[in-house]
Design a protein around this motif. Structure first.
Motif, PDB file in Angstrom:
ATOM      1  N   MET A   1       0.845  -1.194   0.000  1.00  0.00           N
ATOM      2  CA  MET A   1       0.000   0.000   0.000  1.00  0.00           C
ATOM      3  C   MET A   1       0.886   1.253   0.000  1.00  0.00           C
ATOM      4  O   MET A   1       1.883   1.305   0.705  1.00  0.00           O
ATOM      5  CB  MET A   1      -0.906  -0.007   1.232  1.00  0.00           C
ATOM      6  N   ASN A   2       0.484   2.209  -0.803  1.00  0.00           N
ATOM      7  CA  ASN A   2       1.223   3.467  -0.858  1.00  0.00           C
ATOM      8  C   ASN A   2       0.897   4.293   0.385  1.00  0.00           C
ATOM      9  O   ASN A   2      -0.248   4.611   0.639  1.00  0.00           O
ATOM     10  CB  ASN A   2       0.819   4.212  -2.139  1.00  0.00           C
ATOM     11  N   MET A   3       1.936   4.592   1.168  1.00  0.00           N
ATOM     12  CA  MET A   3       1.684   5.382   2.380  1.00  0.00           C
ATOM     13  C   MET A   3       2.395   6.735   2.328  1.00  0.00           C
ATOM     14  O   MET A   3       2.836   7.255   3.353  1.00  0.00           O
ATOM     15  CB  MET A   3       2.099   4.593   3.628  1.00  0.00           C
ATOM     16  N   THR A   4       2.517   7.287   1.124  1.00  0.00           N
ATOM     17  CA  THR A   4       3.024   8.651   1.008  1.00  0.00           C
ATOM     18  C   THR A   4       1.842   9.590   1.167  1.00  0.00           C
ATOM     19  O   THR A   4       0.926   9.564   0.354  1.00  0.00           O
ATOM     20  CB  THR A   4       3.700   8.865  -0.363  1.00  0.00           C
ATOM     21  N   ILE A   5       1.850  10.353   2.249  1.00  0.00           N
ATOM     22  CA  ILE A   5       0.715  11.228   2.550  1.00  0.00           C
ATOM     23  C   ILE A   5       1.170  12.682   2.470  1.00  0.00           C
ATOM     24  O   ILE A   5       2.050  13.090   3.227  1.00  0.00           O
ATOM     25  CB  ILE A   5       0.161  10.937   3.968  1.00  0.00           C
ATOM     26  N   PRO A   6       0.575  13.448   1.552  1.00  0.00           N
ATOM     27  CA  PRO A   6       0.968  14.860   1.449  1.00  0.00           C
ATOM     28  C   PRO A   6       0.797  15.573   2.787  1.00  0.00           C
ATOM     29  O   PRO A   6      -0.233  15.407   3.445  1.00  0.00           O
ATOM     30  CB  PRO A   6      -0.009  15.426   0.413  1.00  0.00           C
ATOM     31  N   GLY A   7       1.808  16.313   3.189  1.00  0.00           N
ATOM     32  CA  GLY A   7       1.722  17.103   4.417  1.00  0.00           C
ATOM     33  C   GLY A   7       1.932  16.312   5.688  1.00  0.00           C
ATOM     34  O   GLY A   7       1.799  16.857   6.776  1.00  0.00           O
ATOM     35  N   ALA A   8       2.242  15.011   5.560  1.00  0.00           N
ATOM     36  CA  ALA A   8       2.457  14.209   6.771  1.00  0.00           C
ATOM     37  C   ALA A   8       3.755  13.427   6.645  1.00  0.00           C
ATOM     38  O   ALA A   8       4.251  13.188   5.551  1.00  0.00           O
ATOM     39  CB  ALA A   8       1.293  13.253   6.989  1.00  0.00           C
ATOM     40  N   ARG A   9       4.327  13.075   7.804  1.00  0.00           N
ATOM     41  CA  ARG A   9       5.558  12.299   7.813  1.00  0.00           C
ATOM     42  C   ARG A   9       5.223  10.897   8.316  1.00  0.00           C
ATOM     43  O   ARG A   9       4.695  10.748   9.416  1.00  0.00           O
ATOM     44  CB  ARG A   9       6.569  12.984   8.734  1.00  0.00           C
ATOM     45  N   VAL A  10       5.498   9.897   7.481  1.00  0.00           N
ATOM     46  CA  VAL A  10       5.175   8.517   7.848  1.00  0.00           C
ATOM     47  C   VAL A  10       6.468   7.725   7.977  1.00  0.00           C
ATOM     48  O   VAL A  10       7.317   7.744   7.082  1.00  0.00           O
ATOM     49  CB  VAL A  10       4.272   7.856   6.777  1.00  0.00           C
ATOM     50  N   GLY A  74       3.282  14.694  15.598  1.00  0.00           N
ATOM     51  CA  GLY A  74       2.543  14.467  14.348  1.00  0.00           C
ATOM     52  C   GLY A  74       3.149  13.395  13.453  1.00  0.00           C
ATOM     53  O   GLY A  74       2.573  13.087  12.412  1.00  0.00           O
ATOM     54  N   VAL A  75       4.305  12.840  13.836  1.00  0.00           N
ATOM     55  CA  VAL A  75       4.888  11.786  13.005  1.00  0.00           C
ATOM     56  C   VAL A  75       4.035  10.522  13.134  1.00  0.00           C
ATOM     57  O   VAL A  75       3.623  10.139  14.238  1.00  0.00           O
ATOM     58  CB  VAL A  75       6.357  11.489  13.393  1.00  0.00           C
ATOM     59  N   ILE A  76       3.730   9.928  11.981  1.00  0.00           N
ATOM     60  CA  ILE A  76       2.894   8.727  11.938  1.00  0.00           C
ATOM     61  C   ILE A  76       3.805   7.509  11.805  1.00  0.00           C
ATOM     62  O   ILE A  76       4.629   7.447  10.889  1.00  0.00           O
ATOM     63  CB  ILE A  76       1.942   8.787  10.722  1.00  0.00           C
ATOM     64  N   TYR A  77       3.677   6.566  12.727  1.00  0.00           N
ATOM     65  CA  TYR A  77       4.459   5.331  12.662  1.00  0.00           C
ATOM     66  C   TYR A  77       3.561   4.227  12.117  1.00  0.00           C
ATOM     67  O   TYR A  77       2.489   3.963  12.667  1.00  0.00           O
ATOM     68  CB  TYR A  77       5.001   4.960  14.044  1.00  0.00           C
ATOM     69  N   TRP A  78       4.022   3.627  11.030  1.00  0.00           N
ATOM     70  CA  TRP A  78       3.266   2.543  10.395  1.00  0.00           C
ATOM     71  C   TRP A  78       3.750   1.246  11.035  1.00  0.00           C
ATOM     72  O   TRP A  78       4.906   0.838  10.837  1.00  0.00           O
ATOM     73  CB  TRP A  78       3.540   2.586   8.895  1.00  0.00           C
ATOM     74  N   CYS A  79       2.892   0.599  11.818  1.00  0.00           N
ATOM     75  CA  CYS A  79       3.322  -0.489  12.699  1.00  0.00           C
ATOM     76  C   CYS A  79       2.905  -1.876  12.214  1.00  0.00           C
ATOM     77  O   CYS A  79       3.603  -2.856  12.463  1.00  0.00           O
ATOM     78  CB  CYS A  79       2.752  -0.266  14.094  1.00  0.00           C
ATOM     79  N   ASN A  80       1.735  -1.996  11.600  1.00  0.00           N
ATOM     80  CA  ASN A  80       1.246  -3.287  11.095  1.00  0.00           C
ATOM     81  C   ASN A  80       0.657  -3.075   9.709  1.00  0.00           C
ATOM     82  O   ASN A  80       0.107  -2.005   9.425  1.00  0.00           O
ATOM     83  CB  ASN A  80       0.124  -3.835  11.985  1.00  0.00           C
ATOM     84  N   ASP A  81       0.740  -4.110   8.846  1.00  0.00           N
ATOM     85  CA  ASP A  81      -0.003  -4.061   7.591  1.00  0.00           C
ATOM     86  C   ASP A  81      -1.478  -3.885   7.934  1.00  0.00           C
ATOM     87  O   ASP A  81      -1.949  -4.495   8.901  1.00  0.00           O
ATOM     88  CB  ASP A  81       0.107  -5.401   6.835  1.00  0.00           C
ATOM     89  N   PRO A  82      -2.204  -3.129   7.137  1.00  0.00           N
ATOM     90  CA  PRO A  82      -3.650  -3.020   7.400  1.00  0.00           C
ATOM     91  C   PRO A  82      -4.334  -4.389   7.348  1.00  0.00           C
ATOM     92  O   PRO A  82      -5.353  -4.605   8.003  1.00  0.00           O
ATOM     93  CB  PRO A  82      -4.154  -2.131   6.260  1.00  0.00           C
ATOM     94  N   GLU A  83      -3.728  -5.331   6.590  1.00  0.00           N
ATOM     95  CA  GLU A  83      -4.299  -6.679   6.473  1.00  0.00           C
ATOM     96  C   GLU A  83      -4.124  -7.499   7.750  1.00  0.00           C
ATOM     97  O   GLU A  83      -4.722  -8.575   7.876  1.00  0.00           O
ATOM     98  CB  GLU A  83      -3.644  -7.437   5.308  1.00  0.00           C
TER      99      GLU A  83
END
Ligand SMILES: [Zn+2]
Length: 269
Positions: A1-10, A74-83
């Motif tokens: 999944m593309n997790m590039t979010i404009p205006g946010a840091r992932v 405001g930093v977003i940490y991607w921790c698990n696949d959404p699946e």
């Protein structure tokens, strides 16, 4: 999944967080996801690593409970696949995606950076996962009315989120403007305005300067005044535009509209 979010840091930390040696979360299809579940960490501070260690070592789970963790900055940490069917809302886990805001909102407030990141994240996820139509607080899931999580009012959160989305829609909807040229006492100015719903909007500063008017920017109210008068201005990329007739009036100019050539002609009296 593309997790590039404009205006946010992932930050993608999926492979670096502590995991259980043998236990694994079950998997689902993205279309199984129906809602985003908001949580607070119920700790004054914390990190995805610390939460993951706690969820694995103390709770004996396969990994961190949340799909995303949003820090106070405001930093977003991607921790698990959404699946991943991670454990955060009991019987509703299969259909929910967990988002945790770091903080204990029984005694603290989410930061503006966190709320902004949450809006951007949810908006992005709803595009990627169209079945995720709802946003609920942990407490709103069946069986969790007793749980004070995320400990901020979800009605307000959802209303702010709708407003945030509406603003984004308005931005996209702004049509390509028809440019209008400006002449002052017979000579063309190097700047231009635009037509908005049949009204010529002119750049306030440039026109006022050319006419010898005084421009003030009122920081508190974000208002522009010309010769001490308020205008119904519209700020676009840092420049204020005002209706030609209004601007002409405060500058003591006469205004004519040359429709075939799309020129606003301003003349001193
Ligand atoms: Zn929770």
């Amino acid at each position: 999944m593309n997790m590039t979010i404009p205006g946010a840091r992932v930050m993608d930390v999926r492979t670096s967080l502590p995991r259980h040696k043998s236990l694994k979360y079950g998997r689902r299809k993205l279309t199984d996801i129906r809602s985003a579940a908001l949580h607070h960490s119920a700790t004054l501070s914390g990190s995805p690593g610390a939460f993951a260690r706690y969820h694995v070592s103390t709770n004996g789970g396969p990994g961190i409970a949340y799909h995303f963790v949003i820090q106070k900055d405001g930093v977003i940490y991607w921790c698990n696949d959404p699946e991943s069917i991670s454990y955060h809302v009991g019987n509703s886990n299969r259909h929910a995606l967990g988002i945790c805001l770091v903080g204990d909102f029984r005694t603290q407030q989410p930061t503006p950076e966190q709320l902004d990141a949450a809006n951007r994240l949810i908006e992005h996820l709803q595009v990627q996962i169209p079945s995720m139509k709802q946003v609920f607080g942990h407490q709103e899931y069946p069986g969790y009315a007793w749980k004070n999580c995320p400990a901020f009012p979800m009605v307000k959160f959802r209303s702010d989120y709708s407003q945030y989305l509406q603003k984004a829609v308005d931005k996209v909807k702004t049509p390509i403007q028809v440019q209008v040229a400006i002449s002052m006492n017979g000579s063309m100015l190097s700047v231009s305005g635009f037509l908005q719903e049949g009204v010529s909007m002119l750049p306030v500063r440039a026109v006022a300067n050319a006419a010898g008017g005084k421009v003030e920017w009122i920081e508190q109210t974000m208002d522009v005044r010309v010769n001490g008068k308020d205008l119904n201005e519209k700020v676009i990329s840092g420049s204020a535009y005002a209706p030609a007739r209004e601007l002409a009036a405060v500058l003591g100019l006469q205004v004519e509209w040359d429709d075939p050539n799309k020129i606003v002609r301003l003349n001193g009296v």
